[in-house]
Design an enzyme around this catalytic site. Structure first.
Site, PDB file in Angstrom:
ATOM      1  N   CYS A 140     -28.096  17.182 -19.961  1.00 44.62           N
ATOM      2  CA  CYS A 140     -26.998  18.007 -20.485  1.00 44.62           C
ATOM      3  C   CYS A 140     -27.291  18.363 -21.930  1.00 44.62           C
ATOM      4  CB  CYS A 140     -25.671  17.262 -20.390  1.00 44.62           C
ATOM      5  SG  CYS A 140     -24.308  18.170 -21.172  1.00 44.62           S
ATOM      6  N   CYS A 172     -24.621  16.935 -24.655  1.00 44.03           N
ATOM      7  CA  CYS A 172     -24.409  15.510 -24.907  1.00 44.03           C
ATOM      8  C   CYS A 172     -25.141  15.075 -26.179  1.00 44.03           C
ATOM      9  CB  CYS A 172     -24.915  14.682 -23.730  1.00 44.03           C
ATOM     10  SG  CYS A 172     -23.795  14.659 -22.314  1.00 44.03           S
ATOM     11  N   HIS A 184     -19.421  13.264 -21.657  1.00 45.60           N
ATOM     12  CA  HIS A 184     -19.837  14.216 -20.616  1.00 45.60           C
ATOM     13  C   HIS A 184     -18.830  14.295 -19.473  1.00 45.60           C
ATOM     14  CE1 HIS A 184     -22.846  16.519 -18.311  1.00 45.60           C
ATOM     15  NE2 HIS A 184     -22.480  15.793 -17.254  1.00 45.60           N
ATOM     16  N   HIS A 201     -20.432  19.401 -18.601  1.00 46.25           N
ATOM     17  CA  HIS A 201     -19.850  18.864 -19.835  1.00 46.25           C
ATOM     18  C   HIS A 201     -18.600  19.655 -20.235  1.00 46.25           C
ATOM     19  CE1 HIS A 201     -20.715  16.408 -23.532  1.00 46.25           C
ATOM     20  NE2 HIS A 201     -19.750  17.206 -23.974  1.00 46.25           N
ATOM     21  N   HIS A 261     -16.247  21.942 -21.837  1.00 50.28           N
ATOM     22  CA  HIS A 261     -16.438  22.962 -22.862  1.00 50.28           C
ATOM     23  C   HIS A 261     -15.734  24.250 -22.448  1.00 50.28           C
ATOM     24  CE1 HIS A 261     -19.487  24.247 -19.945  1.00 50.28           C
ATOM     25  NE2 HIS A 261     -19.539  25.423 -20.565  1.00 50.28           N
TER      26      HIS A 261
END
Length: 326
Positions: free
Chosen positions: A30, A33, A88, A139, A141
């Site tokens: 990711c 992260c 995450h 993740h 966002h």
């Protein structure tokens, strides 16, 4: 090459973004992260430039024939990614209220910064959650787009609100709030500053709105108390949505604000008000509600459930979520 193409039938632009085909897929890592080597090692909330932007100051329009119906424009604007948490696996409702307040203030601050660009006409904050709505990274966002035009859905909302105000001298969105609160059938929860309800005309099962009780054009207009109340109701609504099917619900969340640098809507403080729209894409626990011929071909949306029925389901889920939170 990224640019805009004018659609004379709908009087709006299509965004051409050929660079989007270059976006990488991250199956085993990711990039958002801490420790990925792509971002700072520690953060609470964070804004990043989108590495594959649809809109950017560097994009120029292609050369075109002046007499042609085929008109193009520059994709001048801005695109940013907003990271909600370094965790995450976090969801909005996992976060403490103070953390969500930081997120709202980051949204506000980035909007204020984008608004300094006078080529931008509309700033759209949104979240695509889940693969079903095109999210390529798990993740937590969202994104912010600064458009050089007012997107058609928002323009339609603004025109409807302006027409209503000229006819009645009343704010349409605040009137909808008042009628929903009087009726109570579709209200999910509320606090001093906001209402959450599934509107009478909802296009989606579980398509909840969060609407400000007071006339506010922008996130920047909210007081600290209102930001606290918005954090609380965002946590409650997203928690309730996941409690419906006891799993993460894929959705698009869109914050509808007023336009900026617009002569046409310079008076919108009289008739427009900020609200947040959730568009979940499941019609039941295991089936995606795809847009078909009526929705895609005619923009005539079909909802498979009455708003009153959806609201009861979501209110029950909200009570389950609040009980588990204690």
């Amino acid at each position: 090459m990224n640019h805009l193409r004018w659609n004379p039938l709908l009087k709006t632009y299509t965004l051409i973004a050929t660079n989007r085909t270059e976006r990488p897929i991250f199956p085993d890592e990711c990039p958002f992260c801490p420790g990925s080597g792509k971002i700072k090692e520690t953060y609470d909330v964070l804004s990043l430039p989108n590495e594959f932007p649809v809109l950017s100051p560097k994009f120029n329009a292609p050369i075109q024939e002046t007499e042609s119906l085929f008109k193009s424009g520059s994709s001048n604007g801005q695109c940013e990614v907003i990271l909600y948490s370094p965790d995450h696996f976090a969801t909005l409702y996992d976060l403490e209220n103070q953390h969500i307040e930081k997120l709202i203030k980051l949204w506000r601050d980035r909007c204020n910064e984008m608004s300094k660009d006078h080529s931008i006409r509309y700033i759209h904050i949104f979240e695509n959650r889940g693969q079903e709505v095109g999210s390529s990274i798990h993740h937590p966002h969202g994104q912010i787009y600064g458009y050089p035009f007012i997107p058609l859905k928002l323009k339609t909302e603004l025109d409807s609100c302006k027409e209503h105000f000229l006819q009645t001298n009343k704010n349409l969105i605040l009137e909808l709030n008042e009628q929903e609160e009087r009726d109570q059938k579709r209200i999910i929860t509320s606090n001093n500053s906001f209402l959450a309800y599934i509107p009478y005309f909802s296009e989606h099962p579980l398509g909840v709105f969060i609407s400000s009780r007071r006339q506010k054009n922008f996130l920047a207009d909210f007081t600290n108390e209102e930001i606290t109340d918005l954090a609380t109701i965002l946590k409650d609504v997203t928690g309730a949505l996941d409690a419906v099917y006891k799993k993460p619900l894929p959705y698009t969340m869109s914050i509808h604000q007023a336009p900026i640098h617009s002569k046409e809507y310079s008076d919108c403080k009289n008739y427009y008000s900020l609200h947040i729209e959730f568009s979940p894409v499941l019609k039941d626990a295991s089936n995606v509600k795809f847009h078909g011929g009526s929705e895609m071909g005619a923009w005539a949306n079909i909802s498979s459930q009455l708003a009153e029925e959806s609201a009861k389901v979501l209110r029950d889920a909200f009570r389950i979520f609040k009980k588990a939170e204690r």
